[in-house]
Design a protein around this motif. Sequence first.
Motif: not given
Length: 406
Positions: A221-223, A79-93
């Motif tokens: 992460p393993d994936r 919805s924000q026009g951001q690309p998909p991310v996997g489990d190695r993406y650290a989410i900013p608070v």
Amino acid sequence: MTEPSGRVVPGAVVVGAGPYGLAAAAHLKGRGVDVRVFGEPMDGWRSAMPRGMYLKSTPRASNISDPSGAWTLADFRISQGQPPVGDRYAIPVEEFVAYGEWFQRNRVPEVERTTVVSVTSGPRGFRLELGTGEELTTGAVVVATGLKAYARVPSVLAGAVEAGLASHTSDHADLGTFAGRRVAVVGAGQSALESAALLHEAGASPTLVARREELVFGTPPDRDIVDDRPLTSRVAEPSSVLGPGWPLRAYAGIPWAFRHLSDGARDLRVRTVLGPAGAWWLRDRIDGRFRVLTGHTVEGAEEVPGGVRLRLHGPDREELEADHVLVATGYRVDVDRLALLDAGLRRAVRRAPGGAPRLTPGFESSVPGLYFTGLAAADTFGPVMRFVCGTAFAGRRVGAAVAAAG
């Protein structure tokens, strides 16, 4: 339900508008329960977690549950026009707070931004007093007040906190206020390690004091987007939202079984599974960046001119002076710390030895109609309740239990 005055009384009230409160409300609404929700959306994440922090949990473990299965973090990013991310993406608070607010606007728009001052029991159920002065009665209350009330401060540092020489990490939304100051950070978990890194990056001079002999960091992460490990590895250590391995798969997949363990076994696992340790991406921000005193325990704290002196027991030193002590020793659930519940109501709640409420399979306490979710439910349902992914199990169970009772 309607009072003699004609005022409509909700079938349930949710106290708190963080991930667990929002998920409970969404599932209650999905069950057709008339619900009112009180609290500032995502307030605990905004005001009790420092800017610049990243979530320890992976993106697939960070979805707030909705009965439709939609409104996920991935949906928010789209919805924000951001690309998909996997489990190695650290989410900013900051991103997670924005996601929670987006979820609230779309799924629980009726959240009322006021506090619940008190909850008492009565002949018609529970009587609530709001910060606005309104009073209402309801047959079911879901307590989803988050972490703040359960902040744990070791007794040896309690006096320093009262004197303003120390504070818990949950008291700070901006560690940049410590720039140029010496800060002793006590703890060895994610909160302690990330707070120390943020202090260093903000221009402070942190010293990390950890009881354990060496710091522990997780592995990547393993994936990422798919689990591309060999089949033998995937069978031996199956993937889950909490990480790889059969134990984590069980904690994530069958939390209903956790309540059948003994008190001691549950307490040990809630405290030790997936902690205390730092996220895998945090190591480079700590190693060699500032002083780290492992194998040290704090035995005392006293005020000295300009700051505080800690008496330490460990191999390297016996004293450490700082301008302030940041207590990063986590949280410990105790019903007695929920001041919004009337004293009589608190006494009526049966508890585990540590103070956490004993809950039914539907998250109901020994007081009929009083439910607890989030961290308060971890003693009953296990470590998954310490993570956002636990909102799926909790939301479904609370929704079903309240609807059935109504």
